[in-house]
Design an enzyme around this catalytic site. Structure first.
Site, mmCIF file in Angstrom:
data_model
loop_
_atom_site.group_PDB
_atom_site.id
_atom_site.type_symbol
_atom_site.label_atom_id
_atom_site.label_comp_id
_atom_site.label_asym_id
_atom_site.label_seq_id
_atom_site.Cartn_x
_atom_site.Cartn_y
_atom_site.Cartn_z
ATOM 1 N N TRP A 99 0.815 -1.226 0.000
ATOM 2 C CA TRP A 99 0.000 0.000 0.000
ATOM 3 C C TRP A 99 0.846 1.272 0.000
ATOM 4 O O TRP A 99 0.304 2.352 -0.174
ATOM 5 C CB TRP A 99 -0.916 0.001 1.249
ATOM 6 C CG TRP A 99 -0.149 -0.299 2.500
ATOM 7 C CD1 TRP A 99 -0.044 -1.513 3.112
ATOM 8 C CD2 TRP A 99 0.683 0.594 3.246
ATOM 9 N NE1 TRP A 99 0.797 -1.431 4.203
ATOM 10 C CE2 TRP A 99 1.255 -0.137 4.299
ATOM 11 C CE3 TRP A 99 1.005 1.955 3.135
ATOM 12 C CZ2 TRP A 99 2.130 0.427 5.230
ATOM 13 C CZ3 TRP A 99 1.873 2.525 4.052
ATOM 14 C CH2 TRP A 99 2.429 1.766 5.085
ATOM 15 N N LYS A 122 -2.314 -8.650 -7.556
ATOM 16 C CA LYS A 122 -3.158 -8.464 -6.366
ATOM 17 C C LYS A 122 -2.629 -7.254 -5.606
ATOM 18 O O LYS A 122 -1.592 -7.324 -4.961
ATOM 19 C CB LYS A 122 -3.114 -9.684 -5.435
ATOM 20 C CG LYS A 122 -4.146 -9.542 -4.323
ATOM 21 C CD LYS A 122 -3.781 -10.236 -3.026
ATOM 22 C CE LYS A 122 -2.925 -9.448 -2.103
ATOM 23 N NZ LYS A 122 -3.492 -8.185 -1.578
ATOM 24 N N ALA A 128 -2.589 -4.261 -2.643
ATOM 25 C CA ALA A 128 -2.884 -4.286 -1.206
ATOM 26 C C ALA A 128 -4.348 -3.917 -0.987
ATOM 27 O O ALA A 128 -4.908 -3.086 -1.706
ATOM 28 C CB ALA A 128 -1.989 -3.294 -0.483
ATOM 29 N N SER A 144 6.578 -7.125 3.079
ATOM 30 C CA SER A 144 7.413 -7.419 4.250
ATOM 31 C C SER A 144 8.252 -8.677 4.023
ATOM 32 O O SER A 144 7.872 -9.577 3.265
ATOM 33 C CB SER A 144 6.521 -7.607 5.472
ATOM 34 O OG SER A 144 5.657 -8.701 5.258
ATOM 35 N N GLU A 169 11.064 -7.912 -3.320
ATOM 36 C CA GLU A 169 11.564 -6.615 -2.865
ATOM 37 C C GLU A 169 10.987 -6.441 -1.465
ATOM 38 O O GLU A 169 9.807 -6.163 -1.310
ATOM 39 C CB GLU A 169 11.094 -5.543 -3.852
ATOM 40 C CG GLU A 169 12.016 -4.360 -3.896
ATOM 41 C CD GLU A 169 11.544 -3.285 -2.949
ATOM 42 O OE1 GLU A 169 11.981 -3.319 -1.777
ATOM 43 O OE2 GLU A 169 10.752 -2.454 -3.365
ATOM 44 N N CYS A 177 10.431 1.478 2.063
ATOM 45 C CA CYS A 177 11.418 0.448 2.422
ATOM 46 C C CYS A 177 12.847 0.983 2.302
ATOM 47 O O CYS A 177 13.779 0.337 2.747
ATOM 48 C CB CYS A 177 11.219 -0.792 1.561
ATOM 49 S SG CYS A 177 11.094 -0.387 -0.166
ATOM 50 N N GLU A 217 12.243 -2.361 11.062
ATOM 51 C CA GLU A 217 11.885 -1.272 10.158
ATOM 52 C C GLU A 217 10.829 -0.424 10.876
ATOM 53 O O GLU A 217 9.763 -0.929 11.231
ATOM 54 C CB GLU A 217 11.299 -1.912 8.898
ATOM 55 C CG GLU A 217 11.523 -1.139 7.665
ATOM 56 C CD GLU A 217 11.047 -1.892 6.423
ATOM 57 O OE1 GLU A 217 10.330 -2.906 6.532
ATOM 58 O OE2 GLU A 217 11.393 -1.447 5.328
HETATM 59 P P1 ADP Z 1 2.885 -4.442 4.882
HETATM 60 O O1 ADP Z 1 3.301 -4.675 6.289
HETATM 61 O O2 ADP Z 1 3.634 -3.391 4.167
HETATM 62 O O3 ADP Z 1 1.400 -4.353 4.700
HETATM 63 P P2 ADP Z 1 2.749 -7.091 3.836
HETATM 64 O O4 ADP Z 1 3.872 -7.958 3.436
HETATM 65 O O5 ADP Z 1 1.862 -7.546 4.944
HETATM 66 O O6 ADP Z 1 3.396 -5.700 4.121
HETATM 67 O O7 ADP Z 1 1.805 -6.764 2.605
HETATM 68 C C1 ADP Z 1 2.258 -6.616 1.280
HETATM 69 C C2 ADP Z 1 1.294 -7.312 0.354
HETATM 70 O O8 ADP Z 1 1.287 -8.697 0.694
HETATM 71 C C3 ADP Z 1 -0.148 -6.836 0.455
HETATM 72 O O9 ADP Z 1 -0.722 -6.876 -0.842
HETATM 73 C C4 ADP Z 1 -0.788 -7.888 1.331
HETATM 74 O O10 ADP Z 1 -2.182 -8.027 1.098
HETATM 75 C C5 ADP Z 1 -0.059 -9.125 0.889
HETATM 76 N N1 ADP Z 1 -0.048 -10.233 1.856
HETATM 77 C C6 ADP Z 1 0.046 -10.169 3.206
HETATM 78 N N2 ADP Z 1 0.034 -11.400 3.731
HETATM 79 C C7 ADP Z 1 -0.082 -12.289 2.694
HETATM 80 C C8 ADP Z 1 -0.148 -13.717 2.580
HETATM 81 N N3 ADP Z 1 -0.108 -14.494 3.644
HETATM 82 N N4 ADP Z 1 -0.254 -14.242 1.330
HETATM 83 C C9 ADP Z 1 -0.284 -13.450 0.252
HETATM 84 N N5 ADP Z 1 -0.224 -12.117 0.290
HETATM 85 C C10 ADP Z 1 -0.121 -11.536 1.503
#
Ligand code: ADP
Length: 485
Positions: A155, A179, A181, A234, A255, A289, A386
């Site tokens: 996001w 997909k 966020a 993340s 990334e 990041c 972070e």
């Molecule tokens: P942040 O902490 O920046 O939100 P995330 O890694 O949680 O970072 O989110 C980055 C993307 O990964 C978003 O599109 C989120 O919906 C997606 N995401 C989070 N968890 C999962 C998962 N278990 N499987 C697939 N996508 C995921």
């Protein structure tokens, strides 16, 4: 209500196989500055994701066969449409993400620049002819599109993180399923609308909106039809998705998180360093990041630098990103606010001193005061995680080697920054830093013409530049024998 010049850019259905796909299940997208619901977006599940992947697979043969020039023409048109609609795209982004309009306008131009760049690079995917090892045969190397790509994006840059993946994939000849966020799907959908207007054939770009990231992510990472997976987010989620991709041995680009050091040496131009630190730290409310996460300052210039930084931080203006002069919007969620509070509490309990800010902003919601903390040490949690918030942490160091050791003492390796003038010191430090990107006397390092990506647990692969398209290509070697030459 969000006012746009072209209201049709505000979409709330998903985009699959060239059509807007509704769903009876919806999820709300909210403005983090006001809590206002901007749209109820289609909430797709596993079966619709499979449909999107199948649409991409169906589109692959024809898209791959197009000449690079034909693909480039569509991408170029898409770039032009994004720039023509820059203001609307920026407004959609400020509404769903919170950052000020000046930043979202910049991000739209930055995202569009990847589409322009890869429109150009599409025509430069050269193969090789290798001098033969035997008479009567020739050795030829072809570069081919890898196949269907799936991408999951965060996001914090709702436009650019998509453009950096979609543009090289499509330029190389690969259809893609994205997909976005769940916090920021509206920017992705507006981009898809403009892509369709530019002439992208059905199935070449698909946007799967969902509140079930794990469910949709499982399909994208485990489908036999997807040959390449690209993720920005993340480190924790990246590792999980990489494991899921192992079941079908996909090519993977990641990334992930960073823990950027920002080193100020005693021969630095301190005003330039303070300006650079402001850009690197406080852009997007510290939610990038590549944000300076640990500002290491040499002992004899520490106080002078801290004063210059605090002076600049005091001038930041917190508020709704649509309001004039605002430089800092809200944080994305209350979880983000609580994380910043937890890190600050731990740091001050271990001896760090708050120089300015340090608490939730009087505006309430997820607004947080821009903060400077001094006397931070490497053992504090704030130095290891972070921060992803508007908190500048200042560490003191004495010798150059000590700074390099602290800078590299992390499992991350995305961006690093340092300020120094002595040319010997500049090269010594640049070569010693274990980071994919090093800003030297520069606080802003991102551009479509240079490779962006990390070492160590910050990721795999590079985005942008001539290297960025390689991640979407396979190498095929032809041994052409039986030649009567
Ligand atoms: P942040 O902490 O920046 O939100 P995330 O890694 O949680 O970072 O989110 C980055 C993307 O990964 C978003 O599109 C989120 O919906 C997606 N995401 C989070 N968890 C999962 C998962 N278990 N499987 C697939 N996508 C995921």
């Amino acid at each position: 209500m969000l006012k746009l010049k072209d209201e049709t850019l505000l979409k709330s259905d998903a985009f699959v196989n060239g059509e807007w796909l509704a769903s009876s299940k919806r999820f709300p997208v909210k403005n983090p500055a006001t809590g206002e619901v901007l749209a109820q977006v289609a909430d797709l599940g596993a079966s619709e994701t499979e449909r999107a992947v199948a649409a991409a697979a169906d589109a692959f043969p024809a898209w791959k066969k197009k000449t690079a020039k034909e693909r480039a023409a569509i991408l170029r048109k898409w770039f032009e449409l994004m720039m023509a609609n820059q203001e609307d795209l920026a407004r959609i982004m400020t509404a769903e993400q919170g950052k000020p309009l000046a930043e979202t306008r910049g991000e739209v131009a930055y995202g569009a620049s990847f589409i322009e760049w890869f429109a150009e690079e599409a025509k430069r995917v050269y193969g090789d002819v290798i001098p033969t090892n035997q008479a009567g045969r020739r050795l030829i190397v072809l570069k081919e599109p890898v196949g269907v790509v799936a991408a999951i994006t965060p996001w914090n840059f709702p436009n650019a993180m998509i453009a950096r993946k979609v543009a090289p994939a499509i330029a190389a000849g690969c259809p893609i399923v994205v997909k976005p966020a769940e916090e920021t799907p509206l920017s992705a959908l507006a981009m898809a609308e403009l892509g369709a207007r530019a002439g992208l054939p059905k199935g070449v770009l698909n946007i799967v909106t969902t509140s079930d990231a794990p469910g949709v992510g499982k399909v994208l990472t485990e489908s036999q039809l997807v040959r390449k997976f690209s993720f920005t987010g993340s480190t924790e989620v990246g590792k999980l998705l990489m494991q899921q991709c192992a079941t079908t041995v996909k090519k993977v680009s990641l990334e992930l998180g960073g823990n950027a050091p920002f080193i100020v040496f005693d021969d630095a131009d301190l005003d330039a360093a303070a300006d650079g630190a402001m850009l690197s730290k406080f852009r997007n409310m510290g939610q990038t990041c590549v944000c300076a996460n640990r500002i290491l300052v040499q002992d004899d210039v520490f106080d002078a630098f801290a004063a210059k930084l605090s002076e600049r931080v005091a001038k930041l203006k917190v508020g709704n990103g649509f309001d004039d002069g605002v430089t800092q919007g809200p944080l994305i969620t209350m979880d983000a606010v609580e994380k910043v509070e937890r890190l600050l509490k731990d740091a001050t309990a271990h001896g760090a001193k708050i120089a300015t800010g340090g608490k939730r902003h009087a505006l309430g919601g997820t607004f947080f005061e821009p903060t400077v903390v001094t006397e931070v040490t490497p053992s504090m949690t704030i130095a290891q995680e972070e921060i992803f918030g508007p908190v500048a942490t200042l560490f003191r160091f004495k010798a150059d080697d000590e700074a390099i050791r602290i800078a590299n003492d992390t499992r991350f390796g995305l961006a690093a920054y340092f300020y120094a003038r002595d040319v010997g010191r500049v090269m010594r430090v640049a070569e010693a830093l274990e980071y994919g990107i090093v800003g030297i006397n520069e606080g802003i390092i991102s551009t479509e013409v240079a490779p962006f990506g990390g070492m160590k647990e910050s990721g795999i692969g590079r985005e942008g530049s001539k290297y960025g398209i390689e991640d979407y290509l396979e190498i095929k070697y032809l041994a052409l024998g039986g030649l009567q030459i």
